[in-house]
Each structure stands twice: as C-alpha cells, then as structure tokens.
Scaffold this motif. Sequence first.
Motif: not given
Length: 1073
Positions: A980, A977, A1073
């Motif tokens: 990202k 994460y 997600f």
Amino acid sequence: MLHLMNHKKAVESLVRNKIRAGILTEELMRTVFVSYTQVVREYFPSILSLAQVFIRSSEPAVCSMGSTIYKLAFTSFDAYYKQEIVGNLVTHIGSGFSSEIEASLDILTELVMNHLQAMSKFAVFVKGVLDYLDHNHLTIAQIRNLYLLLAQLAFNDAQSGQYLQDDLHIIIRKQLTSGNPRYKCMGVMGAISIIRAVSSKNDGEETDLSTEEYKQVISLLELVQSNGKRDPEMAALFMDSLAAMMETERLSKKVESWIANNMTEVFEDSFVVDIGDADLKKNAAVPIDGLYGLNNEEESTIVINLVPLVEKQLDKSSLQKYKSSENSLLCLAPLFRLVTICELRQSDGDLESIDALLGCPMLMIKPSVYDNMESLSTQEKDLVCASLFFCINWFREVINSFASMTDPEMKGKVMLRLKHVTELTTILKKSLAYHRNYQPPTAVFDSDAAPSPPVGGAGPSTSVKETKKKGKKAGKGKRKKDKENSAESDEGCSTLINESNTGTQGPTQDVLSKSDKTLVDVSNYRQYFRELDIKVFVILKSGLITRATLDSQSNTKENEELKIELPELNFLLEDLALKLNHSLIASANKRRPFNRNKTDRKVGFTLLDHYKPAQVASQGVKLLPYLCDHLEATCCFFQAQISENDGLVDGPNRFSTVSLTVASCYHLLLQCTLSLLSWNGFNSDENKPLLKNALKVMVTRMMSSKEQSSFVSQEDSLISSFQYFGNLVDTVPNLETAVTLLKLLMVFAEKCQDRRLNTKLATHAKSFLNQEWRSPDGEHMKGARHNENLQAVIKIYIDCSPEPLESVENVASKGLANLNNQDKESSAEEFASLNRQTFPVYYKVVMAELIVKIKRIPHVKKSDSEDAKEERLLSWCMAVKILNITISLTKMFTARSNLGAALKYGRQFVDIFLRQGMPLLDVTFRQHHAVVERLLRSVQQSTRILHHLCGHSKITKDMTLTNQVPLMKKALEAFVYRVKAMLTVNCCQDAFWIGNLKNRNLQGEEILTQNTVNSSNDTTTAADTDGNSDDEADQVTAEADNDEDSEVEMDQDNEETRPEDSNAAAASYSEIF
C-alpha cells in the motif's frame, strides 16, 4: 578502542573478526610490539584483557593470537609487566578448561626454554600450581608439561634453582610412594622431567654428567622402577614416557647405557621363553602353539610367552601374586618400544642385534578355537579376546620399530606383520561379536579417561528398565554407524589381490556375507590399540619386494612379487587419515570441542602430538607421490571394471568384496590428500615452499618430461593439480568419495585466481547429481549420511556456478518441479539423484540457497544507473519465480520437513523482500510497470499458499509448524502495508482495498472448524494500474476474536463472504486498520 571506549564486547568481536579474516596476523602483531613498544605499553591493561579473552577461545587461530600477545608482551615489557603476565597465565591453568590450560602451559614452556633467566624470577608463581593439582583437574599430559618447565627452572638456573630442586624431589618422592594411582602417575611425570633436565642439559657438548648428577638420575630411575613393580600401569606409563623422551632428547651416554642394559634384561626375563618348553603348551586352558613365526628354524629358538601370561593375569586366585610389572603383558609393548629406542641410540640406528624379535613366533591360540567361540565359557572367551588384543598390540609395536629399516629382509617381514595385524583384527571382530561385554586391556597409559566398554561394544544391560530406555537410542546409533561405514569393506577380507592385478582380476563374491554382518566395528576400540608412529607410513612408498629376499640364504626358487595388499593398504590409510585430520587444521575458524571434561579427544595421538603441524605436513608431502600412485591404481581398477561392463557404472562386480575394499581405499586416499592440502598453515610465508613441493607432485604427472624442466608458476601449478584430480571424476564409486573429491577440487579453486575452475567444479558437481547412487541391495541410497553428502554436492553446484541464482532456478524448475510428473520409483530427468526419498534434501537446500542468494542482491541507491536497477529487478523476478515453484510443491509433497522448510524460508524471503526488494519496486514502478505487476502477482500466489499452510499447521496441531505461524503472519501483514505504501508513493492509492479470505488447508478446502468472517464493508482490494479491476494480489493476516485470518486481494475473483458473519468480519477490519 578497547582502552577508550566502554564497548568491550564489541571491540573484542571486531578484533576477533579481523583475526578470522586474516587481516590481523601474528607477523603484524610482532611488528607492532617491536616498532611501537612504548606506545603499546601505555595500553597494557587493554592488551592483557584481549589476550585473556582470546586464549579462552575455542577457535585455534584466535587462541594462537592470544598466545602470541602474551609472549610478545613478556619479551617487550619490563619486570613489573612480566609478573602480571605470569600471574595471568597461572590463573588460566586453574580455569578447569583443557584447551585454556594447554595453551597457557605451552606459553610458559616456551618462555622458560627461550627466556630462562627472565622466567627464573617468577618460578615461585608456577610452583604454586603444584599445591592445587587435584583442584585444577590437570590431565597427565598437562602435568608432564608443568613438571617439564619446573624442572628446567630448577636444574638449569644456578641462582634460584636450588630451593626449587629440593621441593621437587620431596613432592615427586611422595607421589611415587603414594597408594593413589593418580599420584603415582604424577610422580612418574615429575621423575621423567627431572631426568630430562639433568641428563640432557649438556646436549651438544662433549662433557658428560658429573658423578653426583649421574647418581641423582640413576636413583630416580631405580625409585620409579621399584615402585612400579606392583603397579603394571604405572610401570607401562614410565616406559612409554621414558621412550618418548629418549626419542626426542639425547641423554647422557652413561644414562642411556644403564637404561638399555637394565630394560633389555627385564624384557628377556619376563616375556621371552625357549621354544622347546613343552610344559607351557600342555598347561594352557585352550590349545596353543608357536604361531606367526617368520624366522628360519635355526633362528627360531625363542618365543614370546603370550597366552600363558594372559591366563595367569586372568586367574583371580593368583591375580595379586602375578600383579607385577615384570610379568604383566601390559608392559610388553611399552617395554619393547623402550628397548628398541635404546638399541637405536646405542647402535646408531641399527636394529640388527634384536631383529630376531621381528620374526619371533608367539605362543598363541590355535585358529581352530576361533571357530568354536560360541561354545566357549566366559573365562575362555576372556582369554581369547585378551590374547588377540595383546598379540595385535605386539605386532603394532614391532611394525613401529622396524618400519623405517632399509634392509630388504626386514621390509618383507614388516609387510607380513602388517598382514598379520589385519588378519587378527578380522578374527577379533568375529570374537567380540560373541563377547560384546568384554573389557579390553589398557593400551594407552597417559589418558585420564576411565576404562569403559567401547561404544557399541558393550553387552546388553542387566536392567530391564535400562534396556527399555536405551534400546531405541542404541538401535539408532547402530544404524547410523552402519550407514556411515556402508562404503567401507572389512579390513581383513579373505580375498586379497595385488595392485598389479587390480585391473580386471579378482573373483566376484557375494554382496555381503551373513558373517560380515555380525562383525563388531573395532574403530570403537581404538583406545585399546597401540598407536602407530608416523614413521610407519614409509611402507606406502616401499617398492616391490620379492619373496626370495625373505630367505636369508637366498636359495629359494620362488620369485613371487610381494607388495602391499588391499586390506593392509586400507588399514594404513585409515590411520593416516585420522592422523592428518587431527594435526592439520583445515580452517582458521575450526572450533575445538567446548567441553570442560573432554579428555579423550587426544587418545591415540600421543606420539603424533610430539610433532608440530608443520612436521606432520612435511611428512605428508613426502608421502604424496606414493598416495598418488595408489590413487591412480584404484582409478585404473574402476576404469577397467566399467569397461568390462560396457560403460555401466553399477555392473555385476560393483559391490563385490574386492570392489568395496578398493572403493574404501579410493575414498581414504582422497581424504588424506584433502586433509594435507587444505591445511591452513600453507597460508603462512614460511610454509609456502612446502606447498610448492606438494603441487609439484601433481604438476610432474600432468606435464611431459620436456616441460618439467621449465618454470611453472603457482597459479599454473594449481590449475594442473585441479586438472589432475578432475580426471578422477568419471571413476568415483560412491557419493561420499565424490564429496571428498569436490572438496579437494575446491581447495585448488579457492587458492587460484582463475574463475574458470569454479565453472568446471560446478560441472563436476552436476555430473554427480545426475547419477543414481544405489546401495548393494540395488535400492536407492538413503539415510542421514547420504543426505548430508547429497546436500554438500548440491551446495557446491550452486555456489560454484557462474550465475548461482540461475542454478537454483534450474534445480527448482528442472528438478523439483519435474519430479512431480514422474512415477514414485522414478528420478528427475536432469537430476538422477533426485527421487522421492531425496526430495526433502533438494527442497531444503534450494530454499536455503535462495535466501542466501537474495541477501546478496544489492540495495537500491539513488546513484544507481537504470541498467543496474533493471538488472536487480530481473534478479528479483527470478527469485520470486523460484519461490513460487517451491511453495507450490508443498501441495503435492506434504512431508513435515518440506512444510517446515517452506514456512521457515518463506518467512525469511518475505522479510528480505520487504527490506531489499520493495525499495527497488518503489523507484522502478513507473518505468517497468508490467514487470513489477507480474512480480507482485507471483508473490501473491506464494503468500496465499503460505496462508493456507498456516491453517494446515493449526489443523494438524504440529508444534514444529505452529511455532512458526505467528512470525509468518506478522511478515504477511507487514507486506500488505508495504505494498500500500508503494502504491501511495506512486500515486495509485485509490487502487488499493482489502478483504478477508476464508481459512483453507493445503488442498484449498475450507476449514470448517473455524467461523469464516466476512463483511460487506470488507471488499476485495485491488491495485488496478490500468483503471480496470484486473489487478495484483497480496495477503495480510490479523488475529480476529475467533482466530480468523484476513487477506489482501488484488483480484476481482475474491471469495464471497457469508452474511451471517458480517459482524465478525467488521471486527477484523477495524483491528487491521
């Protein structure tokens, strides 16, 4: 802060850290109390609270600060506050913790000595402790201190001392006449304290004791003596305590004369017999004779009656009849010590009137008996072992008494007595091997520890069940002890050499004889030997003594040089190393053992504890030139040996008995020097001149005679000292000695501001790592002790390097990675000490040091320049490279310790990279796109292997490894994460997608015991900064319903999914997600 804020623990921790860092010193605290007394008084409750907490600390520096606060508060505040302080100190005495009790008693004693009038008002508080002696579990030494301060209050304060005198007399007389041995010991301590307070109160004055005071002292002495006749241990404690007091305090001449006459008479009547008494030899159970005599035939008219008295004491039928202090050998050494000190007082330091006892023979067992120990009965073995212990302790006490004498004849005899001690110790080792369950006689009488068989010396258990339980543990302990002492040789080896021929002479012997392997380690019996006084080590500075001086008539033609030999040198250095390590604390953060019932940690250091650390350090500095002389002699020995072997360190003579003994002396000499020079007391201003004198010893050896007269700064002195000991690097015989030498060099490097010393230190450490350390059997060294030493050398090499991270990379790439290409029996090319056995040590140190170094990479700031950001980025690139190398090696080196280190430190690396590395990548992504891309690709390779390692842990079901898996998966998931988020910040979020990887083991094989989850929706994730599908990779894990892991991929070559698992994969996708 403590007064106003409601964060007591935080404030205490803050102040404690200031003390550890040396910011809050005792000098500063003293200035505060003197200059701002009125202000500090307002915060008295908070100040008292800090003192209470600090005095309970196991760190000596913090505990010392608590003591200082108490003393300063007492001297600065008025009576109300003084009462609170005394009450608190009395409360500490009842805590039950030894260190806290000792600290509070030391404070009270100092306050009584320096502020007697002020303390006399609170005598009733201190006296109340006597009512709870049993409940407080005070040791004998603590009871001595308590009685000492009470006696000072009672007999040196005319106003309020009278009532306390009567109470003390009543309590002490009750204790002395009690049938409980512990109460008797308390009474002895009380009586000694009163004698000291009354008889030494006129010290320095011409007036002597009054008749009433003299009668009071003599009556107490007679009372203790009479009550100790049926209790030898009480009598021995009385004699030891009286001797210790007379050594430090000057008593009244009349009292000293009474003690000297009385005790000398007792000694002669109890232990000295005519050498011509044949009945004693005939009636003995084993053959005995007058042995170990050093006097001429004309002088040898007396003998110490040893074995016959031992036999009587061991005879159970006459045990009660002969259980008297006048005939008990338990009192032999203590009584002789008391007689010696009395003689020193009476004759102004001369022992000529009793020098016959120095060379007096002993009625001792003939040597032929020791060869037949196996065939002796249990009673005869008891007799042999007891006689050896008593004889050794007699010789030890004789050495204590005569070592400081300057007469050449006495010096020679002391040297021979020292030789007798080492010879008898060797015989004792062999004898105890045939009688392992033997309980030695008591030699230390002020210890509260109950007599018990020494560790490793106890015989086999009588219970079969107990043997099964304890056998394995005992075996491990024995192996560990053998490894710890692998570099040390037997103290009493039969082959002896003089220092004058340590260069090339000395016969080559077998590596280890079979008989040596059966010897018992007498270091476990240390509490059964008499303690050597610190004055004994004057022997180390003795010059050459010719044997002709031993002949009182000087008519012999022999002129053979007689000087300290290797076994005796080793014996003295072992004891000196223990004493320096006990007294001189190296670090302010060194902790004392936190154990309420730990009462034996000071056993064997009773005499030493009478000296302050500064006094012990002063004695050590005086010995330092002679330690350097012996160190240079041992260094020359190994230099000559290496030259004989054409530069080969492990030559044919390397593991001979002589070489092993010299190696042991080498290590002990460095250990003594390290303990001395690393003392934290040198940091105080009052001890700076002492440090200067110590450094001057090495400076004079490094400079010419012309340069010695010039001024040398402390900085130059430290550099010269570093160079002096640095010259020893090439002759170090074993790794343990190498570690001690490196620690000694670190002491100079830390005190000196010249950073070049650290670079030289790293070079020396690298040279030790590039040596193959082998055992006497020719195999690579191994074991816990060797691994610990090797770990220390690697850390020193990394920490002292100019660029520590580069050193870690050097060990990883040229050491760990290189070993993978070598044979099983080979070592790494640049690190010869790295082999298959030591790989886990190197691996763990590299991983641990990597974590330490990346923590020191600064966080990125907006104000940082581009050059600073680029430098940190390069540091992270090197750190990731090291991680990639070490994690990849787990495929080849699959030992449990390696995998555990990879999981533990790999997770820590990921966590630190998230906190410190990713923010840097956020701001450098656009300017250094290619570098960031390569960095993340390297991280992906490592995290993928860590992912496989998690699967491997589940297959093997190793709890040690699987316990770390959840935290590892959490870190990997957070990492995905965070990547990202970085791409989103830099407007590259479209180049990021995620998919699942199959669970695999370390070899990359699919784990078939789990259902691999795939889905067509879970496509490969990529961050294609060039617009193509070639991109970086990262991992994330999540727990699916069927215990499957998902992983981020930034490569197109992702693993294909199976259609039948698409539903399960979709579940995993939705969970992430």
